[in-house]
Design an enzyme around this catalytic site. Structure first.
Site, PDB file in Angstrom:
ATOM      1  N   ARG A 191       0.849  -1.187   0.000  1.00 56.81           N
ATOM      2  CA  ARG A 191       0.000   0.000   0.000  1.00 56.81           C
ATOM      3  C   ARG A 191       0.889   1.243   0.000  1.00 56.81           C
ATOM      4  O   ARG A 191       1.896   1.294   0.720  1.00 56.81           O
ATOM      5  CB  ARG A 191      -0.902   0.030   1.239  1.00 56.81           C
ATOM      6  CG  ARG A 191      -2.143  -0.837   1.133  1.00 56.81           C
ATOM      7  CD  ARG A 191      -3.160  -0.292   0.137  1.00 56.81           C
ATOM      8  NE  ARG A 191      -4.356  -1.115   0.038  1.00 56.81           N
ATOM      9  CZ  ARG A 191      -4.522  -2.131  -0.819  1.00 56.81           C
ATOM     10  NH1 ARG A 191      -3.552  -2.463  -1.646  1.00 56.81           N
ATOM     11  NH2 ARG A 191      -5.650  -2.797  -0.856  1.00 56.81           N
TER      12      ARG A 191
ATOM     13  N   GLU B 194      -3.943   7.358  -4.730  1.00 57.59           N
ATOM     14  CA  GLU B 194      -4.210   6.876  -6.095  1.00 57.59           C
ATOM     15  C   GLU B 194      -5.509   7.468  -6.633  1.00 57.59           C
ATOM     16  O   GLU B 194      -6.465   7.630  -5.878  1.00 57.59           O
ATOM     17  CB  GLU B 194      -4.300   5.346  -6.078  1.00 57.59           C
ATOM     18  CG  GLU B 194      -2.969   4.714  -5.685  1.00 57.59           C
ATOM     19  CD  GLU B 194      -3.057   3.198  -5.502  1.00 57.59           C
ATOM     20  OE1 GLU B 194      -4.126   2.618  -5.736  1.00 57.59           O
ATOM     21  OE2 GLU B 194      -2.044   2.609  -5.131  1.00 57.59           O
TER      22      GLU B 194
ATOM     23  N   HIS C 174      -1.027   0.407 -10.068  1.00 58.89           N
ATOM     24  CA  HIS C 174      -1.684  -0.568  -9.186  1.00 58.89           C
ATOM     25  C   HIS C 174      -2.255  -1.756  -9.992  1.00 58.89           C
ATOM     26  O   HIS C 174      -3.463  -1.960 -10.043  1.00 58.89           O
ATOM     27  CB  HIS C 174      -2.799   0.104  -8.374  1.00 58.89           C
ATOM     28  CG  HIS C 174      -3.198  -0.668  -7.145  1.00 58.89           C
ATOM     29  ND1 HIS C 174      -3.610  -0.058  -5.986  1.00 58.89           N
ATOM     30  CD2 HIS C 174      -3.261  -2.002  -6.899  1.00 58.89           C
ATOM     31  CE1 HIS C 174      -3.908  -0.985  -5.075  1.00 58.89           C
ATOM     32  NE2 HIS C 174      -3.707  -2.182  -5.619  1.00 58.89           N
TER      33      HIS C 174
HETATM   34  P1  NAP Z   1      -1.308 -11.090   4.914  1.00 62.74           P
HETATM   35  O1  NAP Z   1      -1.217 -12.536   4.604  1.00 62.74           O
HETATM   36  O2  NAP Z   1      -2.214 -10.634   5.999  1.00 62.74           O
HETATM   37  O3  NAP Z   1       0.186 -10.574   5.208  1.00 62.74           O
HETATM   38  C1  NAP Z   1       0.454  -9.340   5.768  1.00 62.74           C
HETATM   39  C2  NAP Z   1       1.747  -9.460   6.563  1.00 62.74           C
HETATM   40  O4  NAP Z   1       2.107  -8.163   7.044  1.00 62.74           O
HETATM   41  C3  NAP Z   1       1.633 -10.378   7.756  1.00 62.74           C
HETATM   42  O5  NAP Z   1       2.670 -11.309   7.700  1.00 62.74           O
HETATM   43  C4  NAP Z   1       1.773  -9.473   8.963  1.00 62.74           C
HETATM   44  O6  NAP Z   1       2.532 -10.140   9.975  1.00 62.74           O
HETATM   45  C5  NAP Z   1       2.536  -8.275   8.400  1.00 62.74           C
HETATM   46  N1  NAP Z   1       2.157  -7.053   9.100  1.00 62.74           N
HETATM   47  C6  NAP Z   1       0.907  -6.577   9.307  1.00 62.74           C
HETATM   48  N2  NAP Z   1       0.960  -5.427   9.993  1.00 62.74           N
HETATM   49  C7  NAP Z   1       2.262  -5.182  10.230  1.00 62.74           C
HETATM   50  C8  NAP Z   1       2.960  -4.154  10.912  1.00 62.74           C
HETATM   51  N3  NAP Z   1       2.301  -3.135  11.506  1.00 62.74           N
HETATM   52  N4  NAP Z   1       4.306  -4.193  10.960  1.00 62.74           N
HETATM   53  C9  NAP Z   1       4.982  -5.218  10.384  1.00 62.74           C
HETATM   54  N5  NAP Z   1       4.375  -6.234   9.731  1.00 62.74           N
HETATM   55  C10 NAP Z   1       3.030  -6.211   9.653  1.00 62.74           C
HETATM   56  O7  NAP Z   1      -1.749 -10.271   3.641  1.00 62.74           O
HETATM   57  P2  NAP Z   1      -1.448 -10.585   2.083  1.00 62.74           P
HETATM   58  O8  NAP Z   1      -2.544 -11.387   1.515  1.00 62.74           O
HETATM   59  O9  NAP Z   1      -0.060 -11.071   1.967  1.00 62.74           O
HETATM   60  O10 NAP Z   1      -1.575  -9.088   1.504  1.00 62.74           O
HETATM   61  C11 NAP Z   1      -0.703  -8.085   1.963  1.00 62.74           C
HETATM   62  C12 NAP Z   1      -1.091  -6.724   1.426  1.00 62.74           C
HETATM   63  O11 NAP Z   1      -0.745  -6.629   0.057  1.00 62.74           O
HETATM   64  C13 NAP Z   1      -2.578  -6.370   1.453  1.00 62.74           C
HETATM   65  O12 NAP Z   1      -2.993  -5.936   2.728  1.00 62.74           O
HETATM   66  C14 NAP Z   1      -2.683  -5.290   0.411  1.00 62.74           C
HETATM   67  O13 NAP Z   1      -2.522  -4.021   0.997  1.00 62.74           O
HETATM   68  C15 NAP Z   1      -1.497  -5.567  -0.520  1.00 62.74           C
HETATM   69  N6  NAP Z   1      -1.937  -5.992  -1.867  1.00 62.74           N
HETATM   70  C16 NAP Z   1      -1.600  -5.232  -2.955  1.00 62.74           C
HETATM   71  C17 NAP Z   1      -1.982  -5.645  -4.211  1.00 62.74           C
HETATM   72  C18 NAP Z   1      -1.619  -4.854  -5.433  1.00 62.74           C
HETATM   73  O14 NAP Z   1      -2.333  -4.935  -6.418  1.00 62.74           O
HETATM   74  N7  NAP Z   1      -0.529  -4.103  -5.424  1.00 62.74           N
HETATM   75  C19 NAP Z   1      -2.723  -6.805  -4.384  1.00 62.74           C
HETATM   76  C20 NAP Z   1      -3.052  -7.539  -3.269  1.00 62.74           C
HETATM   77  C21 NAP Z   1      -2.642  -7.132  -2.000  1.00 62.74           C
HETATM   78  P3  NAP Z   1       2.270  -9.824  11.542  1.00 62.74           P
HETATM   79  O15 NAP Z   1       0.795  -9.862  11.741  1.00 62.74           O
HETATM   80  O16 NAP Z   1       3.025 -10.921  12.249  1.00 62.74           O
HETATM   81  O17 NAP Z   1       2.866  -8.474  11.796  1.00 62.74           O
HETATM   82  C1  8YV Z   2      -6.864  -4.612  -6.118  1.00 57.44           C
HETATM   83  C2  8YV Z   2      -5.422  -4.923  -4.023  1.00 57.44           C
HETATM   84  O1  8YV Z   2      -6.264  -3.826  -7.093  1.00 57.44           O
HETATM   85  O2  8YV Z   2      -6.398  -6.886  -3.169  1.00 57.44           O
HETATM   86  C3  8YV Z   2      -5.852  -5.817  -2.909  1.00 57.44           C
HETATM   87  O3  8YV Z   2      -5.598  -5.449  -1.758  1.00 57.44           O
HETATM   88  O4  8YV Z   2      -4.785  -3.943  -3.814  1.00 57.44           O
HETATM   89  C4  8YV Z   2      -5.719  -5.280  -5.421  1.00 57.44           C
HETATM   90  O5  8YV Z   2      -5.825  -6.641  -5.633  1.00 57.44           O
HETATM   91  C5  8YV Z   2      -7.788  -3.758  -5.362  1.00 57.44           C
HETATM   92  O6  8YV Z   2      -8.257  -4.338  -4.216  1.00 57.44           O
HETATM   93  C6  8YV Z   2      -8.956  -3.389  -6.234  1.00 57.44           C
HETATM   94  O7  8YV Z   2      -9.402  -2.171  -5.837  1.00 57.44           O
END
Ligand code: NAP
Ligand code: 8YV
Length: 326
Positions: free
Chosen positions: A234, A263, A281
């Site tokens: 993010r 964004e 994104h």
């Molecule tokens: P997840 O499985 O919940 O992993 C998040 C990790 O972050 C956990 O291991 C957590 O570990 C750690 N974390 C949370 N808060 C923290 C903090 N304050 N300090 C340090 N570590 C922290 O989630 P995911 O499915 O991997 O997704 C992660 C993120 O990717 C989403 O929340 C989203 O914002 C982003 N994302 C972006 C896209 C894109 O299109 N660019 C797509 C999908 C997701 P602990 O709880 O042990 O701290």
């Molecule tokens: C999407 C994402 O682009 O899943 C998330 O957290 O950032 C992305 O997969 C978004 O959620 C769609 O608005």
């Protein structure tokens, strides 16, 4: 008419078309231009039992629906939803984990490679006719070879990125709030300590108050002059002004960014940085993966109202039980 078709589901703002079609075919769909309760008719406010959205859902919007039971967030990241207020109000929130993990990890690795090896710029060189007129594209000062990777947020996607980069022959370390179970990668209890230990920092941490501007000037200085910063998590997790300054004065070597704090607006200072690779994104943005996300978003609603359980509740609302089923 099935009992589900009596249930009013509000969709504020844009949502994936497949999700909208399925909601329309299964429930009583009400669309709003945006998440503003003033746009909803009184009977919609009274009757709505669900919201499906990929936009900001704040406490005031939640409170406007007295019979609201569930908010199905399109996306695994749910920082745009006031989940604490939802949980306190007895409203379930669901997200779309797992179905996008591999796609986003693929994107992260592509973004990292493009950042260090300049593929976008090399292609532009070819298309501009420079290969013929001037010769080959320059040897890139950046490379993946010999790099040490640190992952900020080693969860589902972070682990999928780590697995890929292990196969590239790179050592992996990480920072979470606590060590991850069953993970052998080196753990650093602070982000600065992680940045000091590596030269390639990949942020895939969730947004929200706990991570707000966590990647700051101190972290970027610790990453150092060979440092590459990749953000696929993010934009809010980064102090973008500090990042732009670190790119401009070569405190770090380069950055690859898929996400931004406001964004779709990208700060001019980042647009001006020739050592930044910027994507709009697109982490999960394939037809395949977005459809799977749409299905999981709607499947949560169907399961909630027909079986009385959410498929993928977020932790903050896991305690919420349904008041009644269809
Ligand atoms: P997840 O499985 O919940 O992993 C998040 C990790 O972050 C956990 O291991 C957590 O570990 C750690 N974390 C949370 N808060 C923290 C903090 N304050 N300090 C340090 N570590 C922290 O989630 P995911 O499915 O991997 O997704 C992660 C993120 O990717 C989403 O929340 C989203 O914002 C982003 N994302 C972006 C896209 C894109 O299109 N660019 C797509 C999908 C997701 P602990 O709880 O042990 O701290
Ligand atoms: C999407 C994402 O682009 O899943 C998330 O957290 O950032 C992305 O997969 C978004 O959620 C769609 O608005």
């Amino acid at each position: 008419m099935s009992a589900l078709q009596e249930i009013v589901v509000v969709v504020p703002g844009r949502l994936h078309e497949h999700a909208v079609q399925r909601i329309g075919a299964t429930f009583k769909l009400v669309r709003l231009d945006k998440a503003d309760a003033a746009l909803a008719a009184p009977e919609v406010l009274r009757e709505a039992r669900a919201i499906a959205a990929m936009t900001t859902i704040d406490a005031a919007f939640i409170d406007a629906f007295p019979n609201l039971e569930i908010i199905a967030n399109f996306g695994v990241g749910y920082d745009a939803v006031d989940v604490r207020h939802a949980g306190e109000s007895g409203v379930m929130v669901t997200n779309t984990p797992d179905v996008l993990t591999e796609e986003v990890a693929d994107t992260a690795v592509g973004l990292l490679l493009n950042t260090v090896r300049e593929f976008s710029k090399a292609e532009k060189w070819l298309r501009d006719g420079n290969w013929v007129a001037k010769g080959g594209y320059r040897l890139t000062p950046g490379t993946l070879r010999g790099r040490k990777v640190g992952i900020f947020g080693l969860g589902r996607i972070g682990l999928a990125i780590a697995r890929r980069l292990e196969a590239f022959g790179l050592p992996i370390a990480y920072h979470n709030r606590r060590p991850a179970d069953g993970v052998a990668y080196a753990y650093y209890p602070s982000l600065v300590a992680l940045a000091e230990a590596v030269d390639t920092l990949i942020s895939v941490a969730p947004g929200g108050a706990a991570t707000e501007k966590a990647v700051n000037a101190e972290v970027l200085k610790a990453l150092g002059p060979d440092g590459v910063f990749i953000n696929i998590g993010r934009g809010s997790t980064v102090d973008e002004a500090a990042l732009a300054a670190a790119l401009a004065d070569r405190t770090i070597f380069a950055a690859g960014l898929d996400v931004f704090a406001d964004e779709p607006r990208v700060p001019q200072a980042l647009l001006d940085a020739d050592n930044a690779c910027l994507l709009p994104h697109v982490g999960s943005a394939s037809v395949h993966t977005r459809r799977a996300m749409a299905d999981l978003c709607v499947d949560n609603l169907v399961s909630w109202f027909s079986e009385g359980r959410a498929l993928t509740p977020v932790g903050e609302t896991a305690h919420v039980a349904p008041s009644a089923t269809a």
